[in-house]
Structures are given as C-alpha cells and as structure tokens.
Design a protein around this motif. Sequence first.
Motif, PDB file in Angstrom:
ATOM      1  N   PRO A 256      32.757  42.105  33.486  1.00 14.56           N
ATOM      2  CA  PRO A 256      33.580  40.892  33.450  1.00 14.56           C
ATOM      3  C   PRO A 256      33.118  39.868  32.434  1.00 14.56           C
ATOM      4  O   PRO A 256      33.944  39.123  31.886  1.00 14.56           O
ATOM      5  N   GLU A 257      31.819  39.801  32.136  1.00  9.28           N
ATOM      6  CA  GLU A 257      31.364  38.810  31.158  1.00  9.28           C
ATOM      7  C   GLU A 257      31.965  39.056  29.782  1.00  9.28           C
ATOM      8  O   GLU A 257      32.119  38.121  28.996  1.00  9.28           O
ATOM      9  N   TYR A 258      32.341  40.318  29.491  1.00  9.83           N
ATOM     10  CA  TYR A 258      32.939  40.636  28.198  1.00  9.83           C
ATOM     11  C   TYR A 258      34.458  40.657  28.286  1.00  9.83           C
ATOM     12  O   TYR A 258      35.144  40.215  27.353  1.00  9.83           O
ATOM     13  N   LEU A 259      35.010  41.154  29.381  1.00 10.23           N
ATOM     14  CA  LEU A 259      36.462  41.109  29.563  1.00 10.23           C
ATOM     15  C   LEU A 259      36.952  39.664  29.657  1.00 10.23           C
ATOM     16  O   LEU A 259      38.046  39.347  29.179  1.00 10.23           O
ATOM     17  N   ASP A 260      36.152  38.788  30.269  1.00 12.68           N
ATOM     18  CA  ASP A 260      36.532  37.376  30.364  1.00 12.68           C
ATOM     19  C   ASP A 260      36.710  36.759  28.983  1.00 12.68           C
ATOM     20  O   ASP A 260      37.592  35.924  28.756  1.00 12.68           O
ATOM     21  N   THR A 261      35.849  37.178  28.064  1.00 12.36           N
ATOM     22  CA  THR A 261      35.921  36.651  26.692  1.00 12.36           C
ATOM     23  C   THR A 261      37.142  37.194  25.965  1.00 12.36           C
ATOM     24  O   THR A 261      37.809  36.465  25.213  1.00 12.36           O
ATOM     25  N   LEU A 262      37.469  38.462  26.184  1.00 15.33           N
ATOM     26  CA  LEU A 262      38.607  39.084  25.505  1.00 15.33           C
ATOM     27  C   LEU A 262      39.947  38.550  26.013  1.00 15.33           C
ATOM     28  O   LEU A 262      40.923  38.471  25.263  1.00 15.33           O
ATOM     29  N   LYS A 263      40.011  38.230  27.310  1.00 15.46           N
ATOM     30  CA  LYS A 263      41.238  37.696  27.931  1.00 15.46           C
ATOM     31  C   LYS A 263      42.438  38.581  27.585  1.00 15.46           C
ATOM     32  O   LYS A 263      42.436  39.770  27.773  1.00 15.46           O
ATOM     33  N   GLY A 264      43.489  37.957  27.034  1.00 13.39           N
ATOM     34  CA  GLY A 264      44.722  38.684  26.742  1.00 13.39           C
ATOM     35  C   GLY A 264      44.622  39.654  25.592  1.00 13.39           C
ATOM     36  O   GLY A 264      45.547  40.438  25.345  1.00 13.39           O
ATOM     37  N   GLU A 265      43.501  39.614  24.862  1.00 13.91           N
ATOM     38  CA  GLU A 265      43.290  40.548  23.751  1.00 13.91           C
ATOM     39  C   GLU A 265      42.674  41.867  24.213  1.00 13.91           C
ATOM     40  O   GLU A 265      42.460  42.772  23.394  1.00 13.91           O
ATOM     41  N   TRP A 270      40.979  51.845  27.216  1.00 12.31           N
ATOM     42  CA  TRP A 270      39.629  52.215  26.804  1.00 12.31           C
ATOM     43  C   TRP A 270      38.874  52.785  28.009  1.00 12.31           C
ATOM     44  O   TRP A 270      38.989  52.283  29.127  1.00 12.31           O
ATOM     45  N   ILE A 271      38.087  53.806  27.783  1.00 13.36           N
ATOM     46  CA  ILE A 271      37.211  54.350  28.817  1.00 13.36           C
ATOM     47  C   ILE A 271      35.895  53.590  28.749  1.00 13.36           C
ATOM     48  O   ILE A 271      35.247  53.555  27.692  1.00 13.36           O
ATOM     49  N   VAL A 272      35.489  52.965  29.851  1.00 11.12           N
ATOM     50  CA  VAL A 272      34.367  52.027  29.815  1.00 11.12           C
ATOM     51  C   VAL A 272      33.467  52.171  31.045  1.00 11.12           C
ATOM     52  O   VAL A 272      33.879  52.673  32.086  1.00 11.12           O
ATOM     53  N   THR A 273      32.242  51.677  30.898  1.00 10.77           N
ATOM     54  CA  THR A 273      31.427  51.368  32.064  1.00 10.77           C
ATOM     55  C   THR A 273      31.583  49.871  32.334  1.00 10.77           C
ATOM     56  O   THR A 273      31.785  49.081  31.409  1.00 10.77           O
ATOM     57  N   GLY A 274      31.495  49.481  33.605  1.00 10.05           N
ATOM     58  CA  GLY A 274      31.690  48.076  33.918  1.00 10.05           C
ATOM     59  C   GLY A 274      31.482  47.773  35.381  1.00 10.05           C
ATOM     60  O   GLY A 274      30.823  48.524  36.110  1.00 10.05           O
ATOM     61  N   TYR A 275      32.089  46.656  35.821  1.00  8.69           N
ATOM     62  CA  TYR A 275      31.874  46.166  37.181  1.00  8.69           C
ATOM     63  C   TYR A 275      33.166  45.515  37.690  1.00  8.69           C
ATOM     64  O   TYR A 275      33.391  44.320  37.479  1.00  8.69           O
ATOM     65  N   PRO A 276      34.026  46.278  38.362  1.00  9.51           N
ATOM     66  CA  PRO A 276      35.281  45.738  38.899  1.00  9.51           C
ATOM     67  C   PRO A 276      35.055  45.052  40.250  1.00  9.51           C
ATOM     68  O   PRO A 276      35.490  45.533  41.292  1.00  9.51           O
ATOM     69  N   TRP A 277      34.429  43.905  40.232  1.00  9.57           N
ATOM     70  CA  TRP A 277      34.001  43.214  41.452  1.00  9.57           C
ATOM     71  C   TRP A 277      35.165  42.935  42.409  1.00  9.57           C
ATOM     72  O   TRP A 277      34.993  42.874  43.622  1.00  9.57           O
ATOM     73  N   TYR A 278      36.364  42.792  41.850  1.00  6.19           N
ATOM     74  CA  TYR A 278      37.554  42.374  42.592  1.00  6.19           C
ATOM     75  C   TYR A 278      38.173  43.506  43.399  1.00  6.19           C
ATOM     76  O   TYR A 278      39.101  43.267  44.175  1.00  6.19           O
ATOM     77  N   GLY A 371      41.793  40.867  31.304  1.00  3.89           N
ATOM     78  CA  GLY A 371      41.285  42.222  31.250  1.00  3.89           C
ATOM     79  C   GLY A 371      40.649  42.631  32.563  1.00  3.89           C
ATOM     80  O   GLY A 371      39.883  41.862  33.149  1.00  3.89           O
ATOM     81  N   VAL A 372      40.959  43.822  33.023  1.00  4.93           N
ATOM     82  CA  VAL A 372      40.388  44.356  34.260  1.00  4.93           C
ATOM     83  C   VAL A 372      40.057  45.825  34.053  1.00  4.93           C
ATOM     84  O   VAL A 372      40.429  46.430  33.048  1.00  4.93           O
ATOM     85  N   MET A 373      39.368  46.399  35.052  1.00  8.35           N
ATOM     86  CA  MET A 373      39.132  47.839  35.092  1.00  8.35           C
ATOM     87  C   MET A 373      40.053  48.461  36.124  1.00  8.35           C
ATOM     88  O   MET A 373      40.223  47.936  37.224  1.00  8.35           O
TER      89      MET A 373
END
Length: 398
Positions: A256-265, A270-278, A371-373
């Motif tokens: 989320p720290e990187y998806l938050d920055t990307l926002k609507g962009e 993309w296939i990613v590692t991450g943290y879908p806290w929601y 941006g979300v996962m």
Amino acid sequence: MTSPLSTVVAALALCWSAAHAQGTIKIGEINSYKAQPAFLEPYKKGMELAVAQVNAAGGIAGKQLQLVTRDDNASPGDAVRAAEELLTREKADVLMGSFLSHVGLALTDFAQQKKRFFLAAEPLTDKIVWEQGNRYTFRLRPSTYMQVAMLVPEAAKLQKKRWAIVYPNYEYGQSAVATFKKLLQQAQPGVEFVAEQATPLGKVDAGSVVQALQDAKPDAIFNVLFAADLAKFVREGNTRGLFQGRGVVSLLSGEPEYLDTLKGETPEGWIVTGYPWYAIQTPAHQAFLDAYQQRFKDYPRAGSIVGYNAILSIAEGLKKTGGSADTEKLIAAFRSLEVNTPFGPITYRAQDHQSTMGAYVGKTALRQGKGVMVDFSYQDGSKFQPSDDEVKKLRKGQ
C-alpha cells in the motif's frame, strides 16, 4: 559540606534509578526514517503498537520494553555509528532494524564484530542470512530470493519468451535480478533477456529507461524499482504505452505504501507481491487491524506489519530467555523460534536464521481511483527456500 538529608536523598535516587533500569529492556533500532518515510513511518507505528501491547500484558518477566530509535541517513557508516551510540550511550540491550540492503549488511557485520544480537527487520538481500550471514544476525522479512521465488511460477504461466528487466543498481536490485533470471530459466527453458536497465537508487531517469525498454521490444517486463523511482517509471511508462499488451511482474509493488503513491495511475494486471490489508479474512489479522486502526486512526501498510512482527519476535525470544537479553541466550532462543503474527505462525530457521514469514502474491487493479491487489493468495515463506545443503554451502560454515 553535604548534609545527611541530601546524602540520603541522593542514595535513594540512585537506588530508584538502578531499580528502574533493571525493570526495562531497551531495544535499540536503526533505520532510514528520513530517506524512506512511506515505509518506515508505518513501520514505526507497528513497533509502537507491539511494544504497547507487550507492556500492557505485563512485559517480559516483569520488565517493560522500551524502544529507542535512530536514523541512519540511508548510510552504512551512519548506521554503524548509530548502533555504536545505542550500545554505549543508551545501553541498549538488543539491536534491530534497517531497511536498505547495503545498510543492513553493514549492521550485520557490526553485530559480528561486537558479538551482539541483531534482528534485521526489513532489508531483503540474501547475503544477510547466506554469504555474509553470521551467528549473531537473524532476519524477519521474506528475502529477495523468497519473494522472487513466489513470483516466478506466475511469470512462467505468462509464457513470454523475451523479457526486459529494470532495477535499482545496488545490492537488493542486483540480487533480485540474478535470482529471477536463474529461477525463470529453470521454470521456462529457452527464455531470453533482451534488455536490462540498472538505475541509481532514488535517481531513475524514467524517460530514457522507458525508451530503452521499448526499443528492445520485450514480451514482458520484470520490475524491481520501488518508492519514488517506481512512481516515475509507471508515470512515464503509462504515458508512452510501455505496458500495453505486455506482461509485467513487479517485486513489492502491491504494497500500500507504493500503491497509495500511484493512486489512479496504478497499472492494472501487474503480478506483484504486496499486502492487501483490506481483504485479509483471518482472525489474527483482524485483531491486528482493529488494534492498529483504533490506536492510529489509519490503515496499516506493509511496513506496519514488519515493525509489529519484529517487536513480537524480540518479545518472544526474550520470553524464552526468561527476560535475559544476553546475546548467547538470545541466539539460542531464536534458533527455531516460533512467533504468532497477523500473517499466522512463523519460525526462525536454525540453519540460516531466516524467518518463514511469507507474502501475498496477486495482481494490481484500480478500484474507485485507487490501486489495490486482487486475485491474491498468501505464500508461506517456508515453501520458498533453497535446500539445507545449498544453504550450508552459501553460509560457508557460519
């Protein structure tokens, strides 16, 4: 002349101070707070929550945890000086922390030289537990090897032959690329790597990088850029259509720290590692989420989980020693140490001091302009490790 009363008062104050010190376990933590705030501000909150919970439950053998942090300015030299100051001036009982891989390696070496226990919370380089691993250093976060190994099966499913690669040109990026090439070639013989862009950390020239990747006409892209470099790369890539019709596999980009920055962009698919806290539906994670949101009036990031789990690990190790921060006792406690975390139980492997904490693998998507996962699953870190024989060779008898 000193009065008898003042002498008594001074003696009482000294006794109180000694008793107070004996009732505290001081954790000295070093990190790149100013250089990487998106990750490390939530990380600090995660630590603070765990410390508060441990202390509210009675502490460790009746002792309260105290957290003392220092900024390393993203510099190995500054990190070592901060660690020295924490030990000598602050009298820290335990050392932990670091984010950037080259800084983490400097602290790993410091721990060996000083013969002091060190928990590397976040740096991802494999060398911390393998080539430069030592008996004093343990690592929490799933390593570069582990996270790349989680992504490779999904990359192979794309059945793309021509791959381009972009990464930050320092230990973490170099290690990620070497592992990706090795594991993908094993999973998909005949794959080609047609372009490679190594960029200075924090100073990506996104325009020239995107143009070079486009010129190579790859079928797919493996990205290791993160933080501000990732945002610049995505923005330029979207503008020039780099990602259209191409598979993209991207390390850490679902955090989320990187998806938050990307926002609507945020690019989709993309296939990613991450943290879908929601969207994590487990009792352990829900309890963490509720406590975090209640305390900070904010949602957790990947850093929050790492900081929280790091303190939980220290606390669990101290419980096994009966509250002693003696280095040798902590080393013995951490070998095969089991810790219950919001991601479920993890274990610190005796053979290389790496924890089995895993990560989520899924795809990026846009939901209400954010941006979300999606389509994600948790990958248990214990399933993405080399064999014990390989680890033994890598550690060279450490």
